[in-house]
Scaffold this motif. Sequence first.
Motif, short mmCIF file in Angstrom:
data_model
loop_
_atom_site.label_atom_id
_atom_site.label_comp_id
_atom_site.label_asym_id
_atom_site.label_seq_id
_atom_site.Cartn_x
_atom_site.Cartn_y
_atom_site.Cartn_z
N MET A 1 47.88 -3.94 21.53
CA MET A 1 47.32 -2.83 22.29
C MET A 1 47.34 -3.14 23.77
SD MET A 1 43.99 -1.65 20.05
CE MET A 1 43.58 -0.41 21.27
N GLY A 2 47.62 -2.10 24.56
CA GLY A 2 47.58 -2.25 26.00
C GLY A 2 46.18 -2.04 26.52
N ALA A 3 45.94 -2.51 27.72
CA ALA A 3 44.61 -2.40 28.31
C ALA A 3 44.22 -0.96 28.62
CB ALA A 3 44.56 -3.23 29.59
N LEU A 4 45.21 -0.05 28.68
CA LEU A 4 44.92 1.35 29.00
C LEU A 4 45.44 2.29 27.92
CD1 LEU A 4 45.75 1.40 32.83
CD2 LEU A 4 43.49 1.40 31.78
N ASP A 5 45.51 1.81 26.69
CA ASP A 5 45.96 2.67 25.60
C ASP A 5 45.12 3.94 25.51
OD1 ASP A 5 48.08 1.23 24.71
OD2 ASP A 5 47.08 0.34 22.99
N GLY A 6 45.80 5.09 25.47
CA GLY A 6 45.11 6.36 25.33
C GLY A 6 44.49 6.89 26.60
N LYS A 7 44.65 6.20 27.72
CA LYS A 7 44.06 6.62 28.98
C LYS A 7 45.05 7.47 29.79
CE LYS A 7 40.31 4.10 28.36
NZ LYS A 7 38.99 4.73 28.10
N VAL A 8 44.49 8.26 30.68
CA VAL A 8 45.29 9.10 31.57
C VAL A 8 44.97 8.70 33.01
CG1 VAL A 8 45.78 11.45 32.33
CG2 VAL A 8 45.27 11.00 29.91
N ALA A 9 46.00 8.41 33.79
CA ALA A 9 45.82 7.97 35.17
C ALA A 9 46.50 8.93 36.13
CB ALA A 9 46.39 6.57 35.36
N VAL A 10 45.81 9.22 37.22
CA VAL A 10 46.36 9.99 38.34
C VAL A 10 46.57 9.03 39.50
CG1 VAL A 10 45.88 11.77 40.05
CG2 VAL A 10 45.34 12.18 37.64
N ILE A 11 47.77 9.02 40.07
CA ILE A 11 48.07 8.09 41.15
C ILE A 11 48.72 8.84 42.30
CG2 ILE A 11 49.34 6.01 41.82
CD1 ILE A 11 49.27 5.14 38.89
N THR A 12 48.05 8.88 43.45
CA THR A 12 48.68 9.46 44.63
C THR A 12 49.52 8.39 45.31
OG1 THR A 12 46.86 8.95 46.15
CG2 THR A 12 46.76 11.06 44.95
N GLY A 13 50.54 8.82 46.03
CA GLY A 13 51.47 7.86 46.62
C GLY A 13 52.24 7.11 45.54
N GLY A 14 52.36 7.73 44.37
CA GLY A 14 52.94 7.04 43.22
C GLY A 14 54.45 7.00 43.16
N ALA A 15 55.12 7.57 44.15
CA ALA A 15 56.59 7.60 44.12
C ALA A 15 57.22 6.34 44.69
CB ALA A 15 57.11 8.82 44.88
N SER A 16 56.44 5.50 45.38
CA SER A 16 57.03 4.30 45.97
C SER A 16 55.96 3.25 46.18
CB SER A 16 57.71 4.62 47.31
OG SER A 16 56.75 4.99 48.28
N GLY A 17 56.39 2.05 46.52
CA GLY A 17 55.50 0.98 46.94
C GLY A 17 54.44 0.61 45.92
N ILE A 18 53.22 0.39 46.41
CA ILE A 18 52.11 -0.02 45.56
C ILE A 18 51.79 1.04 44.51
CG2 ILE A 18 49.62 -0.46 45.57
CD1 ILE A 18 50.07 -1.85 48.33
N GLY A 19 51.81 2.31 44.90
CA GLY A 19 51.52 3.37 43.96
C GLY A 19 52.49 3.39 42.80
N ARG A 20 53.76 3.23 43.09
CA ARG A 20 54.78 3.24 42.04
C ARG A 20 54.64 2.02 41.13
NH1 ARG A 20 61.07 4.72 43.03
NH2 ARG A 20 62.00 3.92 41.12
N ALA A 21 54.43 0.86 41.71
CA ALA A 21 54.24 -0.35 40.90
C ALA A 21 53.03 -0.21 39.99
CB ALA A 21 54.09 -1.57 41.81
N THR A 22 51.99 0.44 40.50
CA THR A 22 50.79 0.64 39.71
C THR A 22 51.04 1.63 38.58
OG1 THR A 22 49.40 0.17 41.63
CG2 THR A 22 48.36 1.34 39.81
#
Length: 264
Positions: free
Chosen positions: A1-22
Amino acid sequence: MGALDGKVAVITGGASGIGRATAVRFAAEGADVVIGDLAPGDDAVAEVEKAGGRAVYLRTDTTSEDDCEALVAAAVDRFGRVDVGVASAGIATAAGPSNVQTRAGDAANATHVVNLATETFERVLDVNVVGVMQTDRALARRMVAQGSGSIVNIASSAARIPLAGAAPYCVSKAGVWMLTKVLGLELATTGVRVNAVGPGYTATPMIDGIEQQPAAFASAMSITPMNRLGRPEEIAAACLFLATDESSFMTGQMLHPAGGQFTG
């Protein structure tokens, strides 16, 4: 199992850099991810899906209240809830890229406050503080209604280290830190936690090319005892900790994956 199984995450700045890696790390840990960014998100979505998660991209300007509300609404419409939010969208200067290279050769102090145009200062605060506030607010409203959630704001070690010539950035990131503390306090009994990550110099598009500019790189390393740039994946790991129940007794705090900048 992953640490975020079944979770939903919203990430701004998610297209590059830290946001994308996250976004990619969260997907690898089992999360579905909604990416908000002004930059195109197709590549980030593909990378998230390759890591095993479902992904949605929505063009988002975090300085727009309506865009922030729409981003969270899209997550709920697509996946039914929002468990984690990462406010990673930000800029270093009004022009976008970091001015660490410019500051290294700024003999005329052109980037100092006394020579700074008000609109340049305001632009950075609008994105980095107002944008984060509006993102956090949209997330918190939904999370409070659910009775649970974790918000992670991307601040910077510059929230605590004054850098001559970088007043807009330093002030804005100090604002993110204080916003994190206040919002964490306000939501402490609601089941919603708010924390921050304050990276040091990290190899993202914001400082692209710094290693080929000796004066700028030397300036950055002069306050980085590990004498190297951080990797976006290392910052994502800190975000993951704050997103999960491993940090369930933490709120209003800031972690510093910053190469030892605060060892003194």
